[in-house]
Design a protein around this motif. Sequence first.
Motif: not given
Length: 421
Positions: A29, A58, A62, A77, A80, A83-84, A105, A109
């Motif tokens: 990321q 994130t 996680n 995980y 994420n 989405y990253s 995002y 969540f």
Amino acid sequence: MNKINRVNFNDTRRISLHNKLIMLLFIFQFLGISLAIIHNIKIQISSIYLAYAFIVVTAIINYTIPKFINGDSTYIYLVNLLYSISLINIIRLDYTLINKHIIWYFIGFFIFILVRYFIKFFNKFLQDKFILFFAITFLTFILTLVFGFSKYGAKNWIDVGGLFTLQLSEFAKISYIFMIAAYYNNYEEYTSHKFGKYYLAGASYVFAGLFFLQGELGTAMVFFALMLASMLIFEKRFIFIVLNIVLAFLGVYLASLVLSHIKVRIDIWLNPWEDFNGKGYQIIQSLYAIANGGFFGTGIGLGSPGLVPVIQTDFIMAAILEEMGLFMGFAIILIFILIFYKSMKVSLQFKSNYLSSLALSIGLLFSIQTIIMLAGILKLMPLTGITTPFVSYGGSSTTSSFILLAVLHYLTSKTGEEYEG
């Protein structure tokens, strides 16, 4: 002894692996987002702060979700990670969408947590509500037809006070999945009625007709694929399934005769070069972008994904393939294969048709949307305009995907299987 799907924090080997995965994602990321920021000279300082806040959030999610909430945290995980990858490309593509994409995002969540606890207490109440979910799904179509506006040929958007647009068909997928699950939960009772075997098919054809009125082909394909998969697994009436497939192709053909934008999409699929500077421009530029990326990609910031129109939503995979390469595309496909495999595995562990259908349908939905989108940008089938879950930009898509993720995460806590990583 009833065991649960969660990371065992008393197992030092497992917690070490879990932390290493979080660290690897953090590094990916940080490097990816930093490179994307460097190559976007128009980016605002608020977007930079939000992008790095996304990395921190994130990492916290996680770590904390598997520790405090029962369920298979592998889904968290993987989502994420998806989405990253999406955010890195959104930063590259359009500086005006960065803040919105990150905020969606966060909202997603937050809704995930709410739905995760809601479904825990109301799951038994929902399992017999076939008519309720039919009504909810039907209502989304009526609201769209009455209050919606057309975009790219389909009337499936609603303007909410000028603040944002809402695509109710994304939420119709949720109620439709629950409707299928409720139907098979009471399948024996329904089939004892005169036309009970046709309740699901009849409801689906009603929705197909409403999709026709909206001019929406992509989501109709998703609905139909979910219905056929459910019939194949729970009913095994093969002649009826084949008949429905024939009717589906007939419906697409009739739609192409009546709806001009669907005919255009089919013509573009057959021969985009006939109008390469007009109607075929988008798919041709997409193919050029993919070819330009090769196996390893041009590198973040070194491609020209902005040449593809509407690349943030429909064609974001083309941008990913150009700058991150086919190997990243294979990785995304493998992620969705893993999500589907784990969903199917969860589904097989339930004796209840309701829970089994829910888990399987959610995994199928994510997979079907991804297959349709990839096939579209690779010119293997006509373009449909649907999104890739957790990858394409879009508030409605992100929110609905997180709702379904919450349901799936809850189901993994009900299987009684210990999660082995």
